[in-house]
Design a protein around this motif. Structure first.
Motif, mmCIF file in Angstrom:
data_model
loop_
_atom_site.group_PDB
_atom_site.id
_atom_site.type_symbol
_atom_site.label_atom_id
_atom_site.label_comp_id
_atom_site.label_asym_id
_atom_site.label_seq_id
_atom_site.Cartn_x
_atom_site.Cartn_y
_atom_site.Cartn_z
ATOM 1 N N HIS A 55 0.772 -1.247 0.000
ATOM 2 C CA HIS A 55 0.000 0.000 0.000
ATOM 3 C C HIS A 55 0.801 1.294 0.000
ATOM 4 O O HIS A 55 0.227 2.353 -0.251
ATOM 5 C CB HIS A 55 -1.095 -0.048 1.081
ATOM 6 C CG HIS A 55 -0.874 0.673 2.356
ATOM 7 N ND1 HIS A 55 -0.838 0.030 3.568
ATOM 8 C CD2 HIS A 55 -0.758 1.990 2.638
ATOM 9 C CE1 HIS A 55 -0.716 0.919 4.532
ATOM 10 N NE2 HIS A 55 -0.648 2.113 4.000
ATOM 11 N N VAL A 117 -6.543 2.090 -0.540
ATOM 12 C CA VAL A 117 -5.877 2.629 0.643
ATOM 13 C C VAL A 117 -6.881 3.510 1.371
ATOM 14 O O VAL A 117 -7.398 4.473 0.806
ATOM 15 C CB VAL A 117 -4.630 3.458 0.270
ATOM 16 C CG1 VAL A 117 -4.020 4.104 1.521
ATOM 17 C CG2 VAL A 117 -3.590 2.590 -0.419
ATOM 18 N N SER A 142 -4.546 -0.673 4.268
ATOM 19 C CA SER A 142 -4.969 -1.396 3.078
ATOM 20 C C SER A 142 -5.163 -2.863 3.418
ATOM 21 O O SER A 142 -4.324 -3.471 4.106
ATOM 22 C CB SER A 142 -3.950 -1.266 1.942
ATOM 23 O OG SER A 142 -4.444 -1.966 0.802
#
Lengths: 365, 50
Positions: A55, A117, A142
């Motif tokens: 992420h 995210v 995430s």
């Protein structure tokens, strides 16, 4: 050694080299040899927290590559057997407003690669991870991040490759490389091998290996020191940046990055700083006991992005060197097989060519 | 797997224990080289009374 002539030789039996070896071993009739100066897991691949982390991998194309690798691990669980790939989700706690602003930029960048995210409020973070410090003001999160068991992954890469016919030579250092009319000659401590195609996937040592052929692979080293706790109650449910808790209750803690060459010692100042930071993040850790420490040396390409592909101007010479080997081994193995066997990859990988360093005048030749 | 720096853990743990206890390292008893060495709470490693 059964033979001294191969279709492909892979230099390096870390997680990247073995990921490539495994994929190549599935190609019928392809004769491969993988050489390592040590043994699997004796280097960086055996000294890792083994996150499969997506992420915060910017720019978005790097995030996309990381996500593709994470998705590929889901398939590898069927192909290899249990590798303890757990998509637990990953949390990066935020303690300041400027970091909160940066989180929005990260979220926008990752959305280009369809990587979810979330920016969580303090309340939302503490609902997910109740043992995190109440001093945080938020977090990025995430669901795609996770962890893997590096020992099982590497062992299964190797075992399955061997069953498929791949050959290995361990404790065997490469001491020279030459171009030949056939391809490449690989001189090692245990003898000389000929190969049509050569893959350099030697992590830290790739730079030195490349120089045998006057190929610059611009990387530097970064030591990471890790503290290992006793098994304890479940304090962390997901990967919290810098930490993960294993199924047996042990917590791995490590935040450090040091440029110290190949020195794998641990040092008191760094361990203290890491412990302090860990307790700031998870206050309950203060009474948890450390039982040992270890360190590993990361290899970091000069611009942070993976180096992958055929070396420009060097036919049948390939390189795969990256930080985040645990995250990327699955996809880089697959893509290298495509490249070696067909001359192209199913997805664009030009951004990772070593050629990019030439453009910046970083390669002396 | 070859990555454990046990001797350094041992050294660090003894150093911290001695400091914590206010004695010289040589006064620590019953130590030897093995894993686990001396389980050490993080607060002791940090060196503060959290």
């Amino acid at each position: 050694m059964k033979s001294e002539v191969y279709d492909v030789i892979v230099i390096g039996a870390g997680v990247i080299g073995l990921g490539i070896t495994f994929e190549l071993s599935k190609v019928p009739g392809l004769k491969t040899l993988t050489i390592d100066q040590g043994y699997p897991m004796s280097g960086t691949s055996g000294a890792t927290q083994a996150w499969v982390w997506v992420h915060s991998k910017t720019p978005s194309h790097y995030g996309r590559l990381s996500k593709e690798s994470a998705d590929r691990y889901l398939e590898l669980q069927d192909e290899l057997g249990d590798i303890e790939y757990i998509r637990s989700g990953g949390v990066t706690p935020i303690f300041s407003n400027d970091k909160l602003f940066a989180a929005k930029t990260l979220q926008d960048e990752m959305s280009k690669a369809n990587i979810p995210v979330e920016i969580l409020t303090k309340r939302e973070v503490l609902e997910l991870e109740p043992n995190l410090s109440p001093n945080l003001i938020g977090a990025t999160y995430s669901e795609i991040d996770g962890t893997i068991n590096p020992f099982k992954l590497i062992q299964r890469y190797r075992k399955q490759s061997e069953e498929n016919g791949a050959e290995f030579s361990f404790y065997n250092k490469v001491i020279g490389l030459e171009k030949t009319s056939f391809g490449y000659r690989v001189m090692t401590q245990k003898g000389t091998f000929e190969t049509e195609k050569l893959v350099i996937a030697a992590g830290l040592w790739s730079k030195d290996i490349g120089r045998f052929l006057d190929v610059e692979i611009p990387t530097y080293t970064s030591r990471g020191q890790i503290l290992v706790t006793e098994p304890t109650e479940r304090l962390i449910n997901r990967v919290i940046v810098g930490m993960r808790q294993l199924n047996n209750g042990i917590i791995l803690i490590g935040f450090s990055k040091e440029d110290v060459g190949y020195d794998r010692r641990t040092t008191l100042d760094i361990l203290q700083n890491s412990a302090k930071r860990a307790v700031e993040l998870v206050p309950k850790l203060k009474d948890v006991k450390i039982v040992r420490t270890f360190s590993g040396i990361r290899v970091i390409p000069d611009d942070g992005l993976p180096i992958f592909g055929e070396v420009p101007g060097e036919e049948n010479l390939y390189v795969a060197v990256t930080h985040s080997g645990m995250t990327l081994s699955a996809i880089l193995g697959k893509r290298m097989k495509e490249l070696v066997t067909t001359g192209q990859t199913s997805e664009q990988m030009d951004a990772y060519s070593v050629k990019r360093f030439e453009k910046r005048g970083m390669v002396s030749g | 797997m070859g990555h454990c720096q046990a001797k350094y853990c041992y050294h660090h743990a003894n150093e911290l224990l001695a400091t914590w206890m206010g004695v010289a390292e040589s006064e620590l008893s019953g130590t030897n080289h093995r894993i686990p060495i001396r389980p050490l709470p993080l607060k002791m490693l940090i060196g503060s009374d959290l």
